[in-house]
Design an enzyme around this catalytic site. Structure first.
Site, short mmCIF file in Angstrom:
data_model
loop_
_atom_site.label_atom_id
_atom_site.label_comp_id
_atom_site.label_asym_id
_atom_site.label_seq_id
_atom_site.Cartn_x
_atom_site.Cartn_y
_atom_site.Cartn_z
N ARG A 249 -3.87 -2.44 -2.07
CA ARG A 249 -2.78 -2.73 -3.01
C ARG A 249 -2.42 -4.19 -2.85
NH1 ARG A 249 2.16 -2.74 -1.23
NH2 ARG A 249 2.20 -0.88 0.06
N HIS A 253 4.55 -2.40 -2.99
CA HIS A 253 4.55 -0.96 -3.29
C HIS A 253 5.16 -0.70 -4.67
CE1 HIS A 253 4.96 3.34 -2.88
NE2 HIS A 253 6.24 3.21 -3.13
N TYR A 262 5.77 -6.41 6.24
CA TYR A 262 4.88 -5.55 7.03
C TYR A 262 3.40 -5.90 6.98
CZ TYR A 262 4.61 -3.21 2.45
OH TYR A 262 4.47 -2.95 1.12
#
Ligand SMILES: Cc1ncc(C[n+]2csc(CCOP(=O)(O)OP(=O)(O)O)c2C)c(N)n1
Length: 352
Positions: A249, A253, A262
């Site tokens: 990705r 998100h 992260y």
């Protein structure tokens, strides 16, 4: 891991999937769908930042999985999507404006005309769609049809009970289901390595008595081939297959997420160098199927279409506060009535 089209654009046929190689026309079609999905995705992101679209989950980088898998199916096979299957929906012919309408908050956007598209509504509860895919496949065979179903899920979704229940039932009853895991490496901030101890997701299939295949999810030719092989097996009564499409990705998100918290820029850059669209462009050029001008023209047309189709639905009615609550029970229980009243008060007070 099955791969035919390497990141540098070299193509090596895999003898195990030789009869499922994409032909020239299919390669061009795949490019158009992938580019359209990317253009719409980027425009949706921008619309969110302009305040014209609500929270949106981008699928940039994952186009080969979705498009390749759906191209490998028959037009009347069932597609059971998650919220990250824009490429697959466009490949099936779902109008882009309907997709935009859904993300504008209007549920009609997700009510895909069943007999036309054979696509179930977009679902947000993780994993809940997989038992539906198995049920559809099982029901089709029960009624004497050879239609099959593909159920998409993310890597995080493989930790849900629904995933295991669906695979168990499908394996036991040989339901013609393809479980397609879009392994994009993250479930929000949780990395794939923190999700499950097994070396691959594909290997989970062995526990349920059927085949699992790991495929390079940024190689549309490989995704197409393994899905076509799984579809042929399912249609012939050979039961389900679990496909793990390894991808990434590239974006957050959702538009509400900050992925810098992260993961590193280096990691993203590394995956960007394996971009599925750039890779396909190299093949199209090398085979003389499209020159630079044609490749660029497809992108320009896709961007224009994305704008046009959003403009067509932007004036549509937005959901009301009541809509969020209305469709769960025939009569709202006291707790929901209290929540609705609270929500109305907030709207009056703050305007949001
Ligand atoms: C049953 C359920 N639990 C939790 C959530 C909150 N949630 C939304 S997306 C997400 C992560 C899903 O990750 P993955 O399955 O890998 O799919 P991706 O979003 O990466 O495509 C979670 C936990 C949810 N929507 N449904």
């Amino acid at each position: 891991m099955v791969q035919m089209l390497a990141p540098d654009g070299t193509y090596t046929a895999d003898p195990a999937y030789c009869c499922y190689a994409m032909n020239d026309a299919q390669l061009r079609t795949a490019y158009r769908h992938m580019v359209q999905a990317r253009a719409a995705d980027e425009w949706a992101f921008s619309l969110n930042r302009q305040g014209r679209l609500g929270t949106y989950p981008p699928a940039t980088g994952q186009e080969a999985n979705s498009v390749g898998a759906v191209m490998a199916l028959r037009e009347d096979d069932w597609i059971v999507p998650t919220y990250r299957e824009l490429g697959g929906l466009l490949t099936r012919g779902v109008p882009l404006k309907q997709f935009f309408l859904y993300w504008l908050g209007n549920e009609h956007g997700s009510a895909f005309e069943r007999e036309l598209y054979h696509v179930t509504p977009i679902v947000l509860p993780i994993g809940s769609q997989l038992p539906h895919a198995v049920g559809l496949a099982f029901a089709e065979r029960y009624q004497g049809s050879d239609r099959i179903a593909i159920g998409f899920v993310g890597d995080g979704g493989t930790s849900e009970g629904d995933f295991h229940e669906a695979l168990n039932f499908a394996g036991l009853w040989q339901a013609g289901t393809i479980f397609f895991v879009q392994n994009n490496q993250y479930a929000i901030s949780v990395h794939r390595d923190q999700q499950a101890a097994g070396a691959t997701i594909a290997q989970k299939a062995a526990a349920y008595g059927f085949e699992g295949v790991q495929v390079d999810g940024n190689d549309v030719t490989a995704v197409y081939a393994v899905t076509a092989a799984a579809a042929a097996r399912a249609r012939a009564g050979g039961g389900p297959t679990l496909i793990e499409g390894v991808t990434y990705r590239i974006g957050p998100h959702t538009t509400s997420d900050d992925p810098k918290r992260y993961r590193s820029d280096e990691e993203v850059a590394e995956w960007q160098s394996r971009d599925p669209i750039v890779r396909l462009q190299k093949l199209l050029r090398a085979r003389g199927l499209m020159d630079d001008a044609e490749l660029a023209a497809v992108i320009t047309a896709a961007r224009e279409r994305a704008r046009r189709e959003f403009d067509a639905v932007e004036p549509f009615e937005r959901p009301s506060v009541e809509d969020t609550f209305r469709y769960v029970y025939a009569e709202m229980p006291p707790l929901m009535l209290r929540q609705l009243a609270e929500r109305r008060r907030r709207l009056e007070r703050t305007g949001t």
